[in-house]
Scaffold this motif. Structure first.
Motif, short mmCIF file in Angstrom:
data_model
loop_
_atom_site.label_atom_id
_atom_site.label_comp_id
_atom_site.label_asym_id
_atom_site.label_seq_id
_atom_site.Cartn_x
_atom_site.Cartn_y
_atom_site.Cartn_z
N PHE A 179 -4.86 -27.83 -7.95
CA PHE A 179 -5.27 -29.21 -7.62
C PHE A 179 -6.03 -29.17 -6.30
N ARG A 180 -7.26 -29.67 -6.32
CA ARG A 180 -8.09 -29.68 -5.12
C ARG A 180 -8.57 -31.11 -4.85
N LEU A 181 -8.54 -31.48 -3.56
CA LEU A 181 -8.97 -32.83 -3.15
C LEU A 181 -10.03 -32.67 -2.06
N THR A 182 -11.24 -33.17 -2.31
CA THR A 182 -12.34 -33.04 -1.35
C THR A 182 -12.90 -34.42 -1.02
N GLY A 183 -13.75 -34.46 0.04
CA GLY A 183 -14.38 -35.72 0.41
C GLY A 183 -13.86 -36.31 1.70
N LEU A 184 -13.50 -35.44 2.67
CA LEU A 184 -13.00 -35.85 3.99
C LEU A 184 -11.76 -36.76 3.92
N ARG A 221 -4.32 -36.95 1.52
CA ARG A 221 -3.89 -35.66 0.99
C ARG A 221 -2.48 -35.73 0.41
N GLU A 222 -1.63 -36.52 1.04
CA GLU A 222 -0.25 -36.64 0.57
C GLU A 222 -0.14 -37.45 -0.72
N SER A 223 -1.26 -38.08 -1.14
CA SER A 223 -1.22 -38.90 -2.36
C SER A 223 -0.82 -38.08 -3.58
N HIS A 224 -1.17 -36.78 -3.60
CA HIS A 224 -0.83 -35.94 -4.75
C HIS A 224 0.67 -35.95 -5.00
N ASP A 225 1.46 -35.80 -3.94
CA ASP A 225 2.92 -35.78 -4.09
C ASP A 225 3.45 -37.13 -4.54
N ALA A 249 -3.23 -28.92 -15.30
CA ALA A 249 -4.60 -28.50 -15.52
C ALA A 249 -5.24 -28.16 -14.18
N ASP A 250 -6.39 -27.53 -14.24
CA ASP A 250 -7.16 -27.26 -13.03
C ASP A 250 -7.92 -28.55 -12.69
N THR A 251 -7.50 -29.22 -11.61
CA THR A 251 -8.01 -30.55 -11.30
C THR A 251 -8.74 -30.55 -9.96
N THR A 252 -9.95 -31.04 -9.97
CA THR A 252 -10.72 -31.22 -8.74
C THR A 252 -11.05 -32.69 -8.59
N VAL A 253 -10.68 -33.24 -7.45
CA VAL A 253 -10.95 -34.65 -7.16
C VAL A 253 -11.88 -34.73 -5.96
N ASN A 254 -12.97 -35.47 -6.11
CA ASN A 254 -13.90 -35.66 -5.00
C ASN A 254 -14.03 -37.15 -4.69
N LEU A 255 -13.96 -37.48 -3.41
CA LEU A 255 -14.12 -38.87 -2.96
C LEU A 255 -15.52 -39.00 -2.37
N ALA A 256 -16.41 -39.62 -3.12
CA ALA A 256 -17.81 -39.74 -2.70
C ALA A 256 -18.09 -41.14 -2.15
N PRO A 257 -18.90 -41.22 -1.09
CA PRO A 257 -19.67 -40.16 -0.42
C PRO A 257 -18.77 -39.21 0.38
N ASP A 275 -19.27 -37.44 2.96
CA ASP A 275 -19.37 -37.38 4.42
C ASP A 275 -18.73 -38.58 5.10
N LEU A 276 -18.11 -39.48 4.33
CA LEU A 276 -17.43 -40.65 4.89
C LEU A 276 -15.93 -40.36 4.92
N ARG A 277 -15.33 -40.48 6.09
CA ARG A 277 -13.91 -40.18 6.23
C ARG A 277 -13.08 -41.20 5.46
N LYS A 278 -12.12 -40.72 4.66
CA LYS A 278 -11.24 -41.58 3.87
C LYS A 278 -9.86 -41.60 4.52
N GLU A 279 -9.35 -42.79 4.77
CA GLU A 279 -8.07 -42.92 5.47
C GLU A 279 -7.16 -43.88 4.72
N GLY A 280 -5.86 -43.64 4.81
CA GLY A 280 -4.88 -44.57 4.26
C GLY A 280 -4.40 -44.19 2.87
N SER A 281 -3.43 -44.96 2.41
CA SER A 281 -2.77 -44.68 1.13
C SER A 281 -3.34 -45.51 -0.02
N GLY A 282 -4.38 -46.29 0.23
CA GLY A 282 -4.91 -47.17 -0.80
C GLY A 282 -5.62 -46.46 -1.94
#
Length: 515
Positions: free
Chosen positions: A30-35, A41-45, A61-69, A71-78
């Motif tokens: 499981f991979r999480l990208t997108g700053l 990051r803790e959302s997976h658990d 499964a082999d899961t890749t999640v990208n938060l686009a854009p 280059d924009l920092r993503k914060e919070g549990s929402g």
């Protein structure tokens, strides 16, 4: 399989659309990208536990999640909800027909229930601007988001409700709020009223003038003279919020997480009274995850600082620029955000360290030097931004014991609203100028220029009372407001005389004399 869901990131009081891209193939990683920050990051658990506890297994499964854009920092549990829905949809456990039509946001509890998030209102505004059909939010946030018209807002209790809605197996209706009816119904409900105030006619008059012109004000008086009591009643005489002001104010409180569950729109002007131990960051905003400070939470309302000299000098000095610009820009190495902060600054203080300088019933034990040092805790540049300085003496027993209530706030508010109406028409061609306190020097010469008799009165006052040069424009602004309250087109000597009486702290002999 590739699936996309949609959420939003809030920066300042504006939202940016975030596309949650989930790609799934054979494997176990499981991979999480997108700053993402730590909360994201803790959302997976959280998602794994929530799905397991609601009878839905997290796909292997082999899961890749990208938060686009990216280059924009993503914060919070929402992002928990759109991430969980995206993972289930990529695994073929949720229909994808509606995913492109709805934005969603929400934190997942370990039992699968949705927890409230900050910034639901600016996210709803962004969803409508981006032409989404609807928005899915936790039930606790549905009222603040539903004030945005032409957008279907669904408040959900749990992730199972969201899945049932997307699959079409459950019947759910969007929340509809009569925004205008609720807004206007609550505008005149105040917990504090000037009818409770006995005596203090001069101070109440000063507060009326301050409210009518949007002027900053400071009250100086001994303990127990009623400074805090009257300050708390100031919002009850301020002009009602407009819908545009209410929406902007509500956005700020939504981002800060200060809205209660039953609140849709803030209908009364905010009144914020921070303690004197407040830090500069808490006052102006910022932090590792930027949040609005007290000055922004007071936007379109009142910021009240009780016992002003007790505030840290560095805290008071950060107020100088926001008082002038009515916006605050917070710049750090990783972000730069801007918050509005157009507020009335109201302060109170004792006249000396012991508190009884000028009190007719108590003896002051402070020397003029001690009084001056106490006053010097407030810098000249900050004092320069306070138009009205009024002194208060304790109310005599005869006034306290009177059975008749004082003039009610509703009657005072009528006069204030009438005076503000005059100012709105006067400044109709000046964007960003709404009241006399915001006048530039050029506007002062145009709208508040006194006649020859008024000029002579000002000259004598400046000389005899040792008024500082900075008091000149402040006096003219306040005199213009007094004239508006009187319905006068021009500034008369009587108006100037009253305005001069509101510059007590500028007098050179203040520390030596009594009230």
């Amino acid at each position: 399989m590739l699936v996309k869901t949609y959420s939003a990131a809030v920066t300042g009081i504006e939202a940016t659309t975030v596309t949650v891209e989930v790609s799934m193939s054979r494997g176990v990683l499981f991979r999480l990208t997108g700053l993402p920050d730590n909360a994201v990051r803790e959302s997976h658990d959280r998602i794994v536990a929530a799905l397991n506890n609601t009878g839905l297994a997290f796909p292997i499964a082999d899961t890749t999640v990208n938060l686009a854009p990216a280059d924009l920092r993503k914060e919070g549990s929402g992002y928990d909800l759109p991430l969980a829905v995206g993972v289930l949809a990529a695994a073929g456990k949720v229909r994808t027909d509606l995913l492109g039509s709805f934005m969603m946001v929400g934190e997942l509890g370990l039992d699968g229930r949705l927890q409230p998030v900050r910034g639901a209102l600016p996210i709803a505004i962004k969803a409508r601007a981006e032409k989404f059909k609807g928005l899915i939010v936790p039930a606790q946030n549905v009222r603040e988001a539903a004030v945005v018209n032409r957008l279907d807002v669904y408040g959900m209790e749990s992730i199972t409700d969201v899945i049932a809605f997307l699959d079409g197996s459950g019947q759910y209706s969007p929340t509809v709020i009569d925004t205008r009816a609720e807004f206007y119904a609550r505008q005149s409900r105040f917990d504090f009223d000037f009818a409770d105030v006995r005596g203090q006619q001069g101070v109440k008059r000063a507060l009326e003038v301050a409210a009518a012109g949007g002027h900053n004000l400071i009250m100086i008086g001994p303990p127990g003279s009623g400074k805090s009591m009257m300050a708390k009643r100031l919002p009850s005489i301020l002009p009602p919020l407009s819908l545009a002001e209410s929406l902007e104010t509500t956005q700020i409180h939504s981002v800060a997480g200060k809205l209660s569950r039953d609140t849709s729109l803030i209908s009364q002007r905010p009144f914020r009274a921070p303690h004197h131990t407040i830090s500069p960051v808490a006052l102006v905003g910022g932090g590792s995850s930027p949040q609005p400070g007290e000055i922004s939470l007071a936007h379109n309302g009142v910021l009240f600082c009780d016992e002003l000299p007790e505030f840290n000098r560095s805290v008071l000095e950060v107020l100088r620029q926001p008082l002038e610009d009515r916006r605050i820009t917070i710049s750090r190495s990783k972000y730069s955000v801007e918050y509005p902060c157009s507020f009335m600054f109201v302060a109170s203080m004792n006249p000396c360290p012991c508190g009884y300088h000028g009190d007719p019933t108590h003896r002051c034990v402070c020397t003029p030097g001690q009084i001056q040092r106490y006053m010097n805790k407030i810098s000249g540049p900050l004092l320069d931004r306070i138009d009205i300085q009024v002194e208060i003496t304790p109310v005599p027993f005869d006034d306290i014991s009177k059975a008749e209530p004082g003039e009610p706030s509703a009657a005072i508010r009528e006069r204030v609203v009438r005076a503000r109406g005059i100012q709105e028409r006067r400044f109709a061609d000046s964007p960003g100028i709404h009241c006399n306190a915001q006048m530039s020097e050029r506007m002062i010469h145009r709208f508040a220029q006194p006649d020859a008799a008024g000029i002579e009165l000002l000259r004598v006052a400046m000389k005899r009372l040792s008024l500082s040069a900075r008091a000149y424009n402040r006096i003219l602004k306040v005199a213009r407001t007094i004239a508006d309250l009187a319905g006068s087109d021009s500034v008369l000597p009587d108006h100037l005389a009253e305005a001069i009486g509101y510059r007590n702290l500028d007098r050179g002999d203040w520390a030596e004399r009594g009230f």
